[in-house]
Design an enzyme around this catalytic site. Structure first.
Site, mmCIF file in Angstrom:
data_model
loop_
_atom_site.group_PDB
_atom_site.id
_atom_site.type_symbol
_atom_site.label_atom_id
_atom_site.label_comp_id
_atom_site.label_asym_id
_atom_site.label_seq_id
_atom_site.Cartn_x
_atom_site.Cartn_y
_atom_site.Cartn_z
ATOM 1 N N GLN A 131 0.884 -1.356 0.120
ATOM 2 C CA GLN A 131 0.015 -0.100 0.076
ATOM 3 C C GLN A 131 1.010 1.238 0.212
ATOM 4 O O GLN A 131 1.628 1.508 0.872
ATOM 5 C CB GLN A 131 -0.909 0.103 1.398
ATOM 6 C CG GLN A 131 -1.867 1.037 1.387
ATOM 7 C CD GLN A 131 -2.702 0.995 2.708
ATOM 8 O OE1 GLN A 131 -2.499 0.536 3.720
ATOM 9 N NE2 GLN A 131 -3.934 1.586 2.509
ATOM 10 N N GLU A 249 -10.515 -1.578 5.459
ATOM 11 C CA GLU A 249 -9.319 -2.105 6.192
ATOM 12 C C GLU A 249 -9.705 -2.761 7.370
ATOM 13 O O GLU A 249 -9.050 -3.874 7.753
ATOM 14 C CB GLU A 249 -8.379 -0.938 6.126
ATOM 15 C CG GLU A 249 -7.030 -1.452 6.796
ATOM 16 C CD GLU A 249 -6.172 -0.092 6.706
ATOM 17 O OE1 GLU A 249 -4.997 -0.401 7.066
ATOM 18 O OE2 GLU A 249 -6.390 1.027 6.576
#
Length: 389
Positions: A131, A249
């Site tokens: 990420q 998430e």
């Protein structure tokens, strides 16, 4: 709410337990209790092979729709798998960023072509992702990112620096938030790009942590290139897409995290009983508080998921982060207090005791993944309706 699982769910639990027991053997037996936060450096090639085994058996993408290659299982079945996976001591996942972050983002905002290209590799455990959000001057203030990208000759040219990039040294791809409109400020002018890691112009530098290991990295992009079609959403819509990623998430995977917390708590409790520390009234009270905290986190997560199955979490996910981060820090402090003077002795990395590693790594819990201050701001603004600032 009724937090119990029905008989069909319990049969599924038995299926998961049986599969894990049969497969965490032979070459994979060494992976039990390896990897995970603070231990991501452990047995990477072996854990990559385990990821492929999970993919072959259909244990990746449990909640993804069947038309996308997933199994379309209910959130209760996903919770059961996460809990049993952690209970079995199965290794920390090296593919979780792709499965839990990038995959759902493509399902929400990606094109059909992007889903055909990238989802199969995630489901098979053959392509790993990292990420690319945080930067040296843009951590919790993500809208301040300076990494820039320009579309030229059918490719995006990416230049900038990302930091605290988990598993970047092993990843095949990175989803990068970059500024594609230099005239725009803050949330505007950002785009969400999919960038290959094994190309010229990408350099990964590991960051040594307090534990002596390196699971986080700095990533430098120097005119790194990716195809024009590797943008999720339209140019300038990167902030919206990135917020969608952050929203998912802290979903079902939090139950696996909580089971890991339970295992850590059980180890601390066992040490306290063995060395007599539990006879100290202060230690005993802190152990009880930690046990209560685990239950509060579990029921809060169940209530959040059960209230609107299939919905993307809102500010409730920020509450979860605000609950577990300081709780986990306190557990690390409790672990070294229970260990006593022995906790001051030891080395680095693999030489650290479990209590030492827990204490050192949890120092970062209230910072990474969004600092506690940011979580409180989000809750205040989005849930309580308080004014900004």
């Amino acid at each position: 709410m009724d937090f119990r699982f029905d008989s069909a769910d319990e049969r599924f639990r038995d299926e998961v337990r049986t599969w894990l027991a049969e497969n965490l053997t032979g070459e994979f037996a060494q992976l039990i209790d390896k990897g995970g936060p603070g231990r991501e450096h452990e047995l990477i090639p072996e854990r990559q092979a385990w990821e492929r085994r999970l993919g072959e058996a259909g244990w990746i993408g449990l909640g993804w729709p069947q038309e996308a290659g997933g199994r379309g299982l209910s959130w209760t079945r996903q919770v059961i798998f996460a809990e049993e996976y952690a209970r079995a001591g199965a290794p920390g996942r090296v593919g979780h960023i792709g499965e839990q972050l990038l995959g759902p983002t493509l399902l929400m905002s990606g094109t059909a072509e992007q889903r055909r290209r990238f989802l199969p590799g995630i489901l098979a455990g053959t392509e790993l992702w990292c990420q690319g959000y945080s930067e040296p001057d843009a951590g919790s203030d993500l809208a301040a990112v300076r990494t820039r990208a320009e579309l030229r000759d059918g490719e995006w040219h990416v230049t900038g620096q990302k930091v605290w990039t988990s598993l970047a040294q092993f990843a095949d791809w990175c989803f990068v938030l970059a500024r594609t409109d230099p005239a725009a400020e803050r949330h505007r002018g950002l785009s969400y790009l999919l960038v290959p890691m094994n190309r010229p112009g990408v350099e990964v530098r590991p960051i040594t942590q307090l534990t002596g290991t390196s699971e986080f990295n700095e990533v430098y992009f120097d005119d790194a290139r990716t195809a024009a079609g590797n943008i999720v959403g339209a140019p300038g819509e990167g902030w919206k897409v990135a917020m969608g990623t952050l929203a998912v998430e802290r979903g079902v995977s939090t139950f696996g995290q909580q089971m890991g917390f339970q295992r850590e708590y059980d180890a601390v409790l066992s040490t306290a009983r063995d060395n007599g520390a539990i006879e100290d009234p202060d230690i005993a009270a802190r152990l009880v508080d930690a046990w209560i905290g685990l239950r509060v986190m579990r029921y809060t997560a169940l209530r959040t998921l059960g209230a609107a199955p299939g919905a993307v979490p809102g500010a409730e996910s920020n509450i979860a982060k605000l609950l577990w981060a300081p709780w986990h820090q306190r557990l690390g402090e409790l672990a070294v207090d229970v260990a006593g003077p022995a906790a001051t002795l030891g080395g680095r990395g693999d030489e650290l005791s479990d209590a030492q590693r827990l204490f050192l790594f949890t120092r970062a819990d209230t910072i990474y993944g969004g600092s506690s201050e940011i979580q409180r701001n989000v809750i205040a603004e989005r849930m309580l309706g308080l004014p900004r600032g």
